[in-house]
Design a protein around this motif. Structure first.
Motif, PDB file in Angstrom:
ATOM      1  N   LEU A 117       0.814  -1.214   0.000  1.00 14.88           N
ATOM      2  CA  LEU A 117       0.000   0.000   0.000  1.00 14.88           C
ATOM      3  C   LEU A 117       0.849   1.267   0.000  1.00 14.88           C
ATOM      4  CD1 LEU A 117      -2.800  -0.874   2.608  1.00 14.88           C
ATOM      5  CD2 LEU A 117      -2.768  -1.326   0.155  1.00 14.88           C
ATOM      6  N   PHE A 118       2.152   1.138   0.254  1.00 15.21           N
ATOM      7  CA  PHE A 118       3.016   2.309   0.368  1.00 15.21           C
ATOM      8  C   PHE A 118       3.643   2.641  -0.975  1.00 15.21           C
ATOM      9  CE2 PHE A 118       4.209   0.106   4.611  1.00 15.21           C
ATOM     10  CZ  PHE A 118       2.922   0.283   5.085  1.00 15.21           C
ATOM     11  N   SER A 119       3.978   3.891  -1.170  1.00 18.44           N
ATOM     12  CA  SER A 119       4.689   4.275  -2.387  1.00 18.44           C
ATOM     13  C   SER A 119       6.095   3.695  -2.367  1.00 18.44           C
ATOM     14  CB  SER A 119       4.766   5.798  -2.496  1.00 18.44           C
ATOM     15  OG  SER A 119       5.728   6.314  -1.587  1.00 18.44           O
ATOM     16  N   SER A 120       6.697   3.591  -3.541  1.00 18.78           N
ATOM     17  CA  SER A 120       8.049   3.026  -3.634  1.00 18.78           C
ATOM     18  C   SER A 120       9.078   3.892  -2.915  1.00 18.78           C
ATOM     19  CB  SER A 120       8.454   2.858  -5.098  1.00 18.78           C
ATOM     20  OG  SER A 120       8.409   4.103  -5.776  1.00 18.78           O
ATOM     21  N   SER A 121       8.739   5.157  -2.697  1.00 17.30           N
ATOM     22  CA  SER A 121       9.667   6.077  -2.044  1.00 17.30           C
ATOM     23  C   SER A 121       9.370   6.266  -0.559  1.00 17.30           C
ATOM     24  CB  SER A 121       9.634   7.436  -2.741  1.00 17.30           C
ATOM     25  OG  SER A 121       8.323   7.991  -2.682  1.00 17.30           O
ATOM     26  N   ALA A 122       8.407   5.518  -0.025  1.00 20.24           N
ATOM     27  CA  ALA A 122       8.051   5.669   1.384  1.00 20.24           C
ATOM     28  C   ALA A 122       9.257   5.403   2.269  1.00 20.24           C
ATOM     29  CB  ALA A 122       6.912   4.726   1.739  1.00 20.24           C
ATOM     30  N   ARG A 123       9.409   6.216   3.305  1.00 23.04           N
ATOM     31  CA  ARG A 123      10.534   6.095   4.230  1.00 23.04           C
ATOM     32  C   ARG A 123      10.070   5.332   5.465  1.00 23.04           C
ATOM     33  NH1 ARG A 123      10.818  12.430   3.619  1.00 23.04           N
ATOM     34  NH2 ARG A 123       8.621  11.890   3.873  1.00 23.04           N
ATOM     35  N   ILE A 124      10.834   4.304   5.826  1.00 25.57           N
ATOM     36  CA  ILE A 124      10.386   3.327   6.811  1.00 25.57           C
ATOM     37  C   ILE A 124      11.270   3.376   8.055  1.00 25.57           C
ATOM     38  CG2 ILE A 124       9.736   0.924   7.160  1.00 25.57           C
ATOM     39  CD1 ILE A 124       8.354   2.174   4.757  1.00 25.57           C
ATOM     40  N   ALA A 125      10.631   3.250   9.232  1.00 26.54           N
ATOM     41  CA  ALA A 125      11.355   3.152  10.499  1.00 26.54           C
ATOM     42  C   ALA A 125      10.963   1.857  11.207  1.00 26.54           C
ATOM     43  CB  ALA A 125      11.058   4.351  11.394  1.00 26.54           C
ATOM     44  N   PHE A 126      11.957   1.228  11.839  1.00 25.94           N
ATOM     45  CA  PHE A 126      11.746  -0.011  12.585  1.00 25.94           C
ATOM     46  C   PHE A 126      12.350   0.133  13.982  1.00 25.94           C
ATOM     47  CE2 PHE A 126      12.858  -1.087   8.169  1.00 25.94           C
ATOM     48  CZ  PHE A 126      11.679  -1.681   7.734  1.00 25.94           C
ATOM     49  N   THR A 127      11.732  -0.505  14.953  1.00 24.81           N
ATOM     50  CA  THR A 127      12.428  -0.671  16.212  1.00 24.81           C
ATOM     51  C   THR A 127      13.605  -1.615  15.961  1.00 24.81           C
ATOM     52  OG1 THR A 127      10.972  -2.517  16.815  1.00 24.81           O
ATOM     53  CG2 THR A 127      10.360  -0.318  17.607  1.00 24.81           C
ATOM     54  N   ASP A 128      14.632  -1.496  16.763  1.00 29.49           N
ATOM     55  CA  ASP A 128      15.833  -2.327  16.596  1.00 29.49           C
ATOM     56  C   ASP A 128      16.259  -2.827  17.970  1.00 29.49           C
ATOM     57  OD1 ASP A 128      18.255  -3.449  15.780  1.00 29.49           O
ATOM     58  OD2 ASP A 128      19.315  -1.536  15.935  1.00 29.49           O
ATOM     59  N   PRO A 129      16.103  -4.137  18.256  1.00 26.42           N
ATOM     60  CA  PRO A 129      15.833  -5.248  17.343  1.00 26.42           C
ATOM     61  C   PRO A 129      14.375  -5.288  16.871  1.00 26.42           C
ATOM     62  CG  PRO A 129      15.898  -6.026  19.595  1.00 26.42           C
ATOM     63  CD  PRO A 129      16.333  -4.593  19.650  1.00 26.42           C
ATOM     64  N   VAL A 130      14.161  -6.092  15.798  1.00 28.55           N
ATOM     65  CA  VAL A 130      12.858  -6.113  15.160  1.00 28.55           C
ATOM     66  C   VAL A 130      12.599  -7.482  14.545  1.00 28.55           C
ATOM     67  CG1 VAL A 130      13.733  -5.339  12.923  1.00 28.55           C
ATOM     68  CG2 VAL A 130      11.373  -4.797  13.547  1.00 28.55           C
ATOM     69  N   TYR A 131      11.329  -7.837  14.444  1.00 30.24           N
ATOM     70  CA  TYR A 131      10.914  -9.044  13.723  1.00 30.24           C
ATOM     71  C   TYR A 131      11.346  -8.901  12.268  1.00 30.24           C
ATOM     72  CZ  TYR A 131       7.535 -12.591  12.003  1.00 30.24           C
ATOM     73  OH  TYR A 131       6.932 -13.674  11.409  1.00 30.24           O
ATOM     74  N   PRO A 132      12.131  -9.823  11.724  1.00 29.39           N
ATOM     75  CA  PRO A 132      12.763  -9.617  10.415  1.00 29.39           C
ATOM     76  C   PRO A 132      11.813  -9.401   9.239  1.00 29.39           C
ATOM     77  CG  PRO A 132      13.812 -11.440  11.584  1.00 29.39           C
ATOM     78  CD  PRO A 132      12.594 -11.070  12.373  1.00 29.39           C
ATOM     79  N   VAL A 133      10.576  -9.884   9.338  1.00 28.22           N
ATOM     80  CA  VAL A 133       9.667  -9.811   8.197  1.00 28.22           C
ATOM     81  C   VAL A 133       9.372  -8.365   7.803  1.00 28.22           C
ATOM     82  CG1 VAL A 133       7.307 -10.304   7.422  1.00 28.22           C
ATOM     83  CG2 VAL A 133       8.631 -12.059   8.599  1.00 28.22           C
ATOM     84  N   TYR A 134       9.265  -7.460   8.780  1.00 25.65           N
ATOM     85  CA  TYR A 134       8.984  -6.069   8.446  1.00 25.65           C
ATOM     86  C   TYR A 134      10.100  -5.489   7.565  1.00 25.65           C
ATOM     87  CZ  TYR A 134       6.555  -6.713  12.966  1.00 25.65           C
ATOM     88  OH  TYR A 134       5.822  -7.194  14.016  1.00 25.65           O
ATOM     89  N   VAL A 135      11.329  -5.819   7.928  1.00 23.48           N
ATOM     90  CA  VAL A 135      12.484  -5.306   7.197  1.00 23.48           C
ATOM     91  C   VAL A 135      12.593  -5.970   5.829  1.00 23.48           C
ATOM     92  CG1 VAL A 135      14.983  -4.997   7.238  1.00 23.48           C
ATOM     93  CG2 VAL A 135      13.675  -4.860   9.373  1.00 23.48           C
ATOM     94  N   ASP A 136      12.551  -7.298   5.819  1.00 19.91           N
ATOM     95  CA  ASP A 136      12.757  -8.032   4.574  1.00 19.91           C
ATOM     96  C   ASP A 136      11.729  -7.665   3.512  1.00 19.91           C
ATOM     97  OD1 ASP A 136      14.888  -9.261   5.753  1.00 19.91           O
ATOM     98  OD2 ASP A 136      13.963 -11.230   5.959  1.00 19.91           O
ATOM     99  N   SER A 137      10.471  -7.513   3.908  1.00 15.25           N
ATOM    100  CA  SER A 137       9.427  -7.228   2.918  1.00 15.25           C
ATOM    101  C   SER A 137       9.646  -5.863   2.268  1.00 15.25           C
ATOM    102  CB  SER A 137       8.039  -7.311   3.562  1.00 15.25           C
ATOM    103  OG  SER A 137       7.918  -6.400   4.640  1.00 15.25           O
ATOM    104  N   ASN A 138      10.089  -4.889   3.039  1.00 11.19           N
ATOM    105  CA  ASN A 138      10.374  -3.570   2.470  1.00 11.19           C
ATOM    106  C   ASN A 138      11.664  -3.573   1.656  1.00 11.19           C
ATOM    107  OD1 ASN A 138       8.416  -1.242   3.338  1.00 11.19           O
ATOM    108  ND2 ASN A 138       8.563  -2.607   5.106  1.00 11.19           N
ATOM    109  N   ALA A 139      12.625  -4.379   2.074  1.00 13.83           N
ATOM    110  CA  ALA A 139      13.853  -4.511   1.281  1.00 13.83           C
ATOM    111  C   ALA A 139      13.546  -5.139  -0.069  1.00 13.83           C
ATOM    112  CB  ALA A 139      14.877  -5.345   2.048  1.00 13.83           C
ATOM    113  N   MET A 140      12.684  -6.154  -0.081  1.00 13.41           N
ATOM    114  CA  MET A 140      12.308  -6.804  -1.337  1.00 13.41           C
ATOM    115  C   MET A 140      11.609  -5.846  -2.288  1.00 13.41           C
ATOM    116  SD  MET A 140      10.908 -10.512  -0.034  1.00 13.41           S
ATOM    117  CE  MET A 140      11.935 -11.629   0.918  1.00 13.41           C
ATOM    118  N   ALA A 141      10.944  -4.834  -1.730  1.00 14.38           N
ATOM    119  CA  ALA A 141      10.253  -3.847  -2.555  1.00 14.38           C
ATOM    120  C   ALA A 141      11.182  -2.719  -2.997  1.00 14.38           C
ATOM    121  CB  ALA A 141       9.071  -3.263  -1.780  1.00 14.38           C
TER     122      ALA A 141
END
Length: 410
Positions: A117-141
Motif C-alpha cells: 500500500l506504500f509508495s516506492s519512495s516511502a521512508r520506513i522506520a523499525f524498532t531495533d531489534p525487530v521481527y525480520p519480516v517487516y524489514v525483509d518485505s520492504n527490502a524486497m520492494a
C-alpha cells in the motif's frame, strides 16, 4: 528475463534458516543427549479439543450438498468478523465497523504484504531489534537501499535496548511508516498506554502511518497494558493493526489471522488527494487472495466460545509457566534477562561477554540448547539472545537444569 534485484541481493539466508543449518551441522557430528529447541516461536500444545471438533465438523459438512462452501468472502465470513469485533474490540470499548476487519491466513502474511500500500519512495522506520519480516518485505520492494552487512542504508533504526528501557525513540520527521510490535517480538517487553500514545501523537503530527503487530496480545496479564493500539486516543486515524490466532490459539499449522484497517486511515496519492487504505486493501485482496477456508474460519470462531476461551487460557498459562521455569534458572545463574512476563519470549544478555552468535554456538555445544541470536533481529540485538517458552514442560525443565549445570557458580 531479469530477476528482481532487491530479492536477489538480500543478504544471506533468513535468520531461522541459518539456525537450522547450524543445528543440522552439529547433529551430523555429535551424538548424545537430545537438542532442546527454544529458538523458533512455534507452539507445541495441540489444538484444544473443542476447537478441533468444530474444525472437523465444518470440514465434514463440506462433504454434503447443503454444507458445501466455495470461495469464501474476500474479507472473511461475517460470523467470524462479528466475534472478533465483539470480543477483541467492543468489549474493550473500541468501536469499529465490520468492514474494517479483514481475515487472512496469517499475521506474517499481512505484515509482509501491507507494504504494497506504500509508495516506492516511502521512508520506513523499525524498532531495533525487530521481527525480520517487516524489514525483509520492504527490502524486497526496494525501499531500503543498500545493505552494508549490518543495516539497510535507507531504513531508520530506532534502538530499543536496556539503556532506554526498551522504549524506542521517536522517528525523525522524514519517516512515513513506523512498525511497532507489542508485546514485543523479540524482547518480550511491553508499552503502557501512555508510552504508546507518544507514537500515535507523532504519527498524527507527521502525517505518518503505524503498522502495529499485536500477535502476542493474549499473553498480557495486566489489564492496564493495552491489547490494541486502538485503546489509545487518535490511533484509528493513523494505525493498522495485525493480529493472529497462531500464538493465541495454536493455529501456526491451521493459519488464520486478521488485520484491522479503519476507514479513517488515509494516505496521500500522486493526485494530492487522500485515499482510503481500507479501500485499497480490499481492492488488493480482491486481486490477490481467495481468502481463508470455511472450516478454518469456523475453528477460529470457536476460539471465542466459552469452552474455547477456557482451553486457550490453559495453554497460555502452560507456556507462561515454562517461562517462569526458565527465568528461575537464569536468576540462579545471575544472567540478566527481560520479558517473559507478558510475552512468551525471554530476552537475555549473553553472559561472559559472548556476542550473539558466539553464545548460540556455545549454548548448542555445551548445553545442546537452541535459541535465537539477538543480532539476527538487528544491530541493537548484538550481545542478546532470545529464548522461547513455547515447548513441552519436560523440555523447559531440562533446559533449566542444563543452564544451571553450566552457568551457576558453585
Amino acid at each position: 528475463m531479469f530477476v528482481n534485484p532487491h530479492i536477489a541481493g538480500l543478504p544471506g539466508s533468513y535468520l531461522f534458516q541459518e539456525i537450522d543449518s547450524r543445528v543440522e551441522a552439529f547433529l551430523k557430528t555429535h551424538k548424545g543427549r537430545p537438542v532442546l529447541r527454544l529458538g523458533i516461536g512455534d507452539v507445541t500444545r495441540p489444538l484444544p479439543k473443542f476447537i478441533a471438533e468444530k474444525f472437523a465438523q465444518a470440514a465434514l459438512n463440506m462433504a454434503t450438498q447443503e454444507g458445501f462452501k466455495g470461495y469464501p468472502p474476500g474479507r472473511g465470513y461475517p460470523f467470524l468478523i462479528k466475534k472478533i469485533l465483539k470480543n477483541d474490540y467492543l468489549d474493550r470499548g473500541i468501536a469499529l465497523d465490520e468492514d474494517e476487519i479483514f481475515i487472512s491466513d496469517g499475521a506474517k502474511t499481512d505484515a509482509a504484504a501491507i507494504q504494497e500500500l506504500f509508495s516506492s519512495s516511502a521512508r520506513i522506520a523499525f524498532t531495533d531489534p525487530v521481527y525480520p519480516v517487516y524489514v525483509d518485505s520492504n527490502a524486497m520492494a526496494g525501499r531500503l537501499g543498500e545493505y552494508d552487512g549490518k543495516r539497510w542504508a535507507g531504513a531508520q533504526y530506532l534502538p530499543t535496548t536496556e539503556e532506554n528501557g526498551f522504549i524506542p525513540p521517536l522517528p525523525s520527521k522524514n519517516v512515513d511508516v513506523l512498525y511497532l510490535c507489542y508485546p514485543n517480538n523479540p524482547t518480550g517487553t511491553v508499552l503502557t498506554k501512555e508510552q504508546l500514545k507518544k507514537y500515535v501523537d507523532w504519527a498524527k503530527e507527521n502525517d505518518a502511518l503505524i503498522v502495529f503487530d499485536a500477535a502476542y496480545k493474549a499473553f498480557i496479564s495486566d489489564d492496564n497494558i493495552p491489547r490494541s493500539i486502538y485503546e489509545v486516543e487518535g490511533a484509528k486515524d493513523v494505525a493498522i493493526e495485525c493480529c493472529s490466532f497462531s500464538k493465541t490459539a495454536g493455529f501456526t499449522g491451521v493459519r488464520c489471522a486478521y488485520t484491522v484497517i479503519p476507514k479513517s486511515v488515509l494516505g496521500l496519492g500522486k493526485d494530492k488527494q487522500k485515499h482510503s487504505l481500507n479501500k485499497m486493501w480490499a481492492r488488493r485482496i480482491g486481486s490477490k487472495s481467495n481468502g481463508v477456508s470455511y472450516p478454518v474460519q469456523v475453528a477460529a470462531a470457536a476460539v471465542y466460545e466459552d469452552e474455547g476461551k477456557r482451553a486457550i487460557e490453559e495453554n497460555i498459562a502452560y507456556y507462561m509457566e515454562n517461562a517462569n521455569i526458565l527465568k528461575a534458572a537464569l536468576n540462579d545463574c545471575n544472567i540478566k534477562y527481560f520479558g517473559g512476563e507478558h510475552a512468551p519470549y525471554i530476552w537475555l544478555k549473553a553472559p561472559n561477554q559472548f556476542d550473539s552468535w558466539g553464545f548460540f554456538d556455545y549454548l548448542l555445544n555445551t548445553c545442546q540448547i537452541v535459541g535465537t541470536p539477538g543480532v539476527g533481529f538487528g544491530p541493537s540485538g548484538e550481545n542478546y539472545f532470545r529464548l522461547t517458552a513455547f515447548g513441552e514442560r519436560k523440555n523447559a525443565e531440562e533446559a533449566a537444569k542444563r543452564i544451571r549445570d553450566t552457568f551457576k557458580e558453585a
